[in-house]
Motif scaffolding. Sequence first.
Motif, PDB file in Angstrom:
ATOM      1  N   GLY B  25      37.061  44.715  48.335  1.00 33.51           N
ATOM      2  CA  GLY B  25      35.964  44.627  49.289  1.00 33.51           C
ATOM      3  C   GLY B  25      36.334  43.949  50.569  1.00 33.51           C
ATOM      4  O   GLY B  25      37.486  43.926  50.995  1.00 33.51           O
ATOM      5  N   GLU B 197      24.239  43.396  43.896  1.00 35.67           N
ATOM      6  CA  GLU B 197      24.258  44.569  44.770  1.00 35.67           C
ATOM      7  C   GLU B 197      24.539  45.834  43.973  1.00 35.67           C
ATOM      8  O   GLU B 197      25.243  45.780  42.966  1.00 35.67           O
ATOM      9  CB  GLU B 197      25.355  44.418  45.834  1.00 35.67           C
ATOM     10  CG  GLU B 197      25.043  43.393  46.884  1.00 35.67           C
ATOM     11  CD  GLU B 197      26.043  43.464  48.035  1.00 35.67           C
ATOM     12  OE1 GLU B 197      25.613  43.305  49.173  1.00 35.67           O
ATOM     13  OE2 GLU B 197      27.243  43.686  47.788  1.00 35.67           O
ATOM     14  N   LEU B 199      26.674  48.903  44.049  1.00 37.31           N
ATOM     15  CA  LEU B 199      27.856  49.440  44.718  1.00 37.31           C
ATOM     16  C   LEU B 199      28.068  50.877  44.261  1.00 37.31           C
ATOM     17  O   LEU B 199      27.503  51.301  43.243  1.00 37.31           O
ATOM     18  CB  LEU B 199      29.074  48.578  44.369  1.00 37.31           C
ATOM     19  CG  LEU B 199      28.952  47.092  44.713  1.00 37.31           C
ATOM     20  CD1 LEU B 199      30.245  46.355  44.379  1.00 37.31           C
ATOM     21  CD2 LEU B 199      28.611  46.893  46.188  1.00 37.31           C
ATOM     22  N   SER B 250      23.688  47.873  51.386  1.00 40.72           N
ATOM     23  CA  SER B 250      24.409  48.011  52.645  1.00 40.72           C
ATOM     24  C   SER B 250      23.844  47.001  53.643  1.00 40.72           C
ATOM     25  O   SER B 250      22.628  46.863  53.738  1.00 40.72           O
ATOM     26  CB  SER B 250      24.255  49.443  53.166  1.00 40.72           C
ATOM     27  OG  SER B 250      24.907  49.560  54.395  1.00 40.72           O
ATOM     28  N   ARG B 252      27.725  45.952  52.536  1.00 36.44           N
ATOM     29  CA  ARG B 252      28.194  45.394  51.278  1.00 36.44           C
ATOM     30  C   ARG B 252      28.641  43.940  51.473  1.00 36.44           C
ATOM     31  O   ARG B 252      29.480  43.655  52.316  1.00 36.44           O
ATOM     32  CB  ARG B 252      29.375  46.243  50.805  1.00 36.44           C
ATOM     33  CG  ARG B 252      30.012  45.757  49.552  1.00 36.44           C
ATOM     34  CD  ARG B 252      31.115  46.732  49.137  1.00 36.44           C
ATOM     35  NE  ARG B 252      31.839  46.192  47.999  1.00 36.44           N
ATOM     36  CZ  ARG B 252      32.647  46.915  47.219  1.00 36.44           C
ATOM     37  NH1 ARG B 252      32.817  48.197  47.468  1.00 36.44           N
ATOM     38  NH2 ARG B 252      33.269  46.360  46.215  1.00 36.44           N
ATOM     39  N   GLY B 257      29.510  43.475  43.166  1.00 37.74           N
ATOM     40  CA  GLY B 257      28.085  43.565  42.906  1.00 37.74           C
ATOM     41  C   GLY B 257      27.484  42.222  42.538  1.00 37.74           C
ATOM     42  O   GLY B 257      26.270  42.051  42.553  1.00 37.74           O
TER      43      GLY B 257
END
Lengths: 1169, 358
Positions: B25, B197, B199, B250, B252, B257
């Motif tokens: 990431g 999150e 992803l 978004s 990210r 996550g």
Amino acid sequence: MNSSTAVLPKYFMNSMRPKSKVWLAVFLGLSLAGTGFAQNGLKDIPDTSIEAAIAGFKLPEGAKINLFAGDPDINKPVQMNWDAQGRLWMVSSPLYPHIKPGQQEADRVLILEDADNDGVAEKVTTFADGLYIPTAVIPGDGGAYVANSTEVLFLKDTDGDGKADSREVILSGFGTEDTHHLLHTFRHGPEGLLYMNQSIYIHSHVETPYGVRRLLGGGMWHLRPETREMEVFYKGLVNPWGTVFDRWGQAFATDGAGSEGINFVFPRAVFKTSPGASRTLAGLSPGQPKHCGLAIVSGRYAPDAWQGNFLAPDFRGHRVNRFTLEESGSGYVATQIEDLVSSTHRAFRPIDVQLGPDGAIYIADWYNPIIQHGEVDFRDPRRDHQHGRIWRISFDGREAVQRPNIVGAAVGDLLAMLKAEEDWTRHFAKQELRARGEVAIEPALSEWVNDLAAGDTHAKLEALWLYQHVNLLNQELLRELLASDNAHARTAALRTLYFRHHEVEDAFSLASQATTDDAPRVRLWALSVLAQLDHPETVKVALGVLTKETDENLNFALWSICREHESRWLPAAESGNPFADMEQYLFAVRALGRPVGVDQVLEALSGGELDSDAVPQVTDFVSRVGNVEQLARLFAYGQAEGRTEAEKIAVIDALTNATKLRKLKPGGDLATVSSFLVGAEGATERFGKAAALSGLWKVEAARGPIEKAFLKADSDEALARAAMEGLRALGGPKSVQLFEETARDKSLSYLQRSLGAIGRAKMNPGAGATVAIEVLKESPDGKDPAGIYDAFLATRQGPAALAKALSSAKLPQEIALSGVHKASSAATSPQGLIKAIQKAADLKPMKSQLTAAEMEAMMRAVAEHGDPHRGEEVYRRAQLMCMTCHAIGGVGGVIGPDLVSIGSSAPVDYLVESLIDPSKKIKEGYHTTLVTTKKGDAFAGAVASENGDEVVIRDAAGQEQRIAKTDIANTTVSPVSLMPPGLTASLREDEFVDLVRFLSELGKEGAFKTSPKRFVRNWQAMMPHDSTRDAIGHYGMEIFVDPKVDYQWTPAYADVSGGLPTDELPKMVGRGANRYGVGRFVIAVEQAGSIGLKLPKTRGVTLFIDAKGIDLPEDAGETVVPLTLAEGKTTVTLVGLLDPNLDELRVEIVSMADAEKAARVSFPPLSEW
Amino acid sequence: MKIHRIARNSSIGERRDAGFRFSPGDVARKSLATFALWLLALFSPPIGTAAESFQFADGEVVAFVGNTVIERAQDYGHVETALALAAGAGKSVVFRNLGWSGDSVYGDARSYFGPPQEGFDRLQKAITELKPTVIISCYGAVAALTEGDGWTEAKAAAGHSGMDRFTFGYGRLLDGLTKSAGGTLREIVLLSPPPLENLPLPMPDQAKRNQRLSEYRDAIAELARKRGHRMVDLFAMMGGDGLSEGKLSSPRLTENGVHYTPEGYRKMAQEITRGLGLPVLDYSSGSASAENLREAIVVKNRLFFHRWRPANETYLFLFRKREQGQNAKEIPMFDPLIAAEEKKISALVSTVLKEINP
């Protein structure tokens, strides 16, 4: 992040020498500020030059070694892995073992390149630095994963300059309680998962997107990087280090602190030291030195005989061991063969081994005269922080294998590589295809699979794995392999199903079918898959494996699923039997260890539904969980007509344990226990146990026969001892009177009197002390064989009571010395008692420390005058008791650490110190746990196992004691070693020096390195017997194998070279001056066939196989006796006519080159003889 | 050929990214050196019970406690940087991160060879030694991530299940922290865990776990209200309430996550500052001094890590100390190094603040 690139010279670095001298000088300077201890050892620092290292190597014929990369370009390698380009990545940690205040976190990831393929790295790049004791690196997914103490980092070079510029923490929460057990050794599995190890003292708690995952203690994790799913694969081992997957995906591990060689690991397997484990599995080669790293030889480059060999670095012994593995049941058996390499250089520390892209073997050499950091000070100046090498082993006369061109190759070419013979090529071709991704490799992959020939089973498996790599499952391939004729393929397919069962609708039915497969390992993996599923009938199906032969792995896996899935079957089992038969039912309820199904099981036993084979299991089960009524049923069962001796004993044991551990007695009349005392003749074990039980139950009616047995100490000590326990438990004035009278009756033997004193002391230490001293004073030889001292040391009040009584008494010095030895090694370390004994005998306290100057003189004497051969004789003397507790290469006692490579791992000053003051440094795993009960009894030893209800302590004699948790007042880890101090106090200085020299040679290249040849090392020697003098004249040597004579045998151990010295054998009296030594051993034949027994000479030797005499050539030299053996156990007996010509009995098991079928044999432990 | 596509632990079958290749990431990058600092000065009131905005006092000792989200904050330094600047000129504030990956309110992850209680006690001992004036606590994520009651094995939790298992344990922890810190403690601030999150595939959809997390957030708010603690609703402020099934997060801000990237922490730092009612200084476009400050904080955090949670504790302090206990004397030698780094930090805070307000 910084990067440095160095160009290495092509030849070994001659320039090393001056540098190393500077380094030495720096350390000598430092040492002035250090302790005396450290100064002594400085003289021990080996020559750091590359030439010195090369001069020390010993290799098998045809193999040669060269430096691939070395200091100063690299240093302190911890782990290494290749990338698809053929570059070698390594982590380097000069910081280990502990950061100093003010020291930078500056450990590194290095990349080593040999672009011109000449076997020497010409380029070293620092990919990343600023790391904190990194213990693993593996390139993959466009970067590299690095274990960095509490975290796993993903480092990436985003701009192509060769150094990492992106650093991401992808996992955190790994423990750092001990830096040589940190998360370490990353390997990619054949299916693309990342496997990671952690070790005993580490406790990890990792938050994943699927919840928190915890692993306490050792074990192996697996991680799917793209989904971040992370789970535990197996648990335990002390320091699980090497990880390797064979051609079919089965996994093996070595243990850097265990002693069982290679371990076959499978999902949910649990090995020793896993916290809270109530059942563990063992490795393939108990008695092996510790190993780190593991690799399998494959490919066209290595000689044919090397194919499939397992390579395991023995970092303590400066060598890399080699094993062959054979399948056996669901697991494997391992045989050690000639070493890959060994070295006389004391700083060569092979800690990782890998096959390279050229088929050569690469070894990471941590380079250090000091290993580990438990026993030797973190800051010991002898610890090396500067050096480190990667060595490369190649073979003369073998055609080079061209390094495969993987990176950038066309997909079709990469797919073709999946058929390569080299594991390396197949592995990295898959890695590269994974990097390309699904879109890039399809439809080429599907087409390639379609074109494979029907019998191209392994290529199909590689394809199945490749789909897994890109996170897909090819169901058609999976099913095809599940139906394959090849058991390895079926096993491997189940392995895939294990990881991806979510995607297979009929996973349960597929696994169910496999539970009755012909191949045991397929059945094992069927259980592994079932354990993953949430189907309600997993256990019912799993128990089906009992319909075929099982082994330890299968039993373990079955036990494990019964427990893990208990909620799925327990409700139905409470009212009936949901399984196919009572054998399955008994297995399931026993696995739970809770009071479920006890009545059903007892019913089945008395109704004949369970046969007598099941008696030990049923009695153990009822003992652990049965209530008073159920215990009464068991009691009645044991007393019924026609029970065998074994059945009665099993019932008595069960009732005793229930009474002791659970405070439960059978309901009803207990007095009938006397019936177990009837017919003591030839039934010592049963009588003894019944006596103890009668005492426990206070059955006065039993006193008469027990008293009688107690007074028979001279003919049956074990029986008398058991009777003593019975009388002690019965208690009351009658017991007191008998014990005191016996102790004071001078007409009785010392042994009998001792037992009286012990009984009295156990009833009341205060009153017993006076009696005990009276007895001790009269010890004929200054020894205390019956354990009077031990009786006092085993209770809370005992030591003080004995000390008090001694304050007004005198003891002879010899017996006092025995007392000091015993008290000094007691876990409670009763200083008051030790002083009291010393005072009573006017003993001077032993010197427990040498001054720096004395230590220096001692080390010089060891180096200059020590004779290891004489030292071995000293070591083997019975009164030193070394062999009672320590083994060398699995030969000897199991109480202390195995000394097989102590000389190559421990500095001389450490050895000296450990002999004089054993408690100063205690090996991990050998700490004593001291459990004191509420009643005041003290139990010291290692915790063998533990569950919610009880703790099992294994004491110094190897005996296991079960203690109910509710009885425990407290549990502590004792700071005292089980090894008594002063064992060597009786030695002359030259003998002590020889002993140290012997120990310091153990494991080093030379005469004191245990040979991998299969010499018989564990023997039993016959004790003298009255009948031999007469009988031998009439019947000849056959008398020694006459089963009707009650010969007694005592353990005897071969020396390091593999021979059994005849002058240590008890002498059997023959006619005239003839004396014989008789040794025997047992071999277990797992597969019928032929083997040979190799004897060095035959003069004066008579050989028996079981009771059959074997003709030997007279007075021949080396002789191989061919044997054809059936499956089962065979006893081999050697009789030697003792004369100076025959200095040892020696037997080597060899294979017969011309045999039609080779037998597979092993040496079973003594308990199975 | 039938090929089953991955769908494990994800309820979103249609959201498929067949070309997925694992790529890590967001990464910390030094921004270009523009020296502008914006004072956003967004004074939104804190969420929770205490109506007044939080103020740092001179000589403040702030302890962070919690699980991975707290522990990893020390690697990046954003949260401390933001708070140190928000404290304002002339105030000496010391931050100590006692976060521990995977920890629960019962101390599960902090225990070594003993039961969770040993971990609980380890934290209390650290607090006793530190004597913080302010504790910032973030717990709940480990419980919310895990279905059922298996997130703790503490005996103290026996008889408590569901949300009560957490709130009972949290109350007990806060009582312990209050007692251990002693008279100098003036405030405990509770942070709700930040959201998860969603992803792209093959990462799982986290809508359900987020739903659970929001329930834990509510429970923490209720606990804060009852006990009178200030509470910062990081869950809401980091966008947790807007996340729904099938909707990708978004921009990210996490790497998996769950765990935040450096960028994520930068935003989290702002939200914590805002949540406390303090001025939010955006140094994201980079000032050399602000970056130096953050780096000095990271260095200080590493030194403190070696001080309070050294490696090899088995040998230095526990049952094998007979072998290496002699080296335990080195551990306090980190103190002067930490103090020197604090001095540097203090000077850098002044410099950065002067750059803002010349």
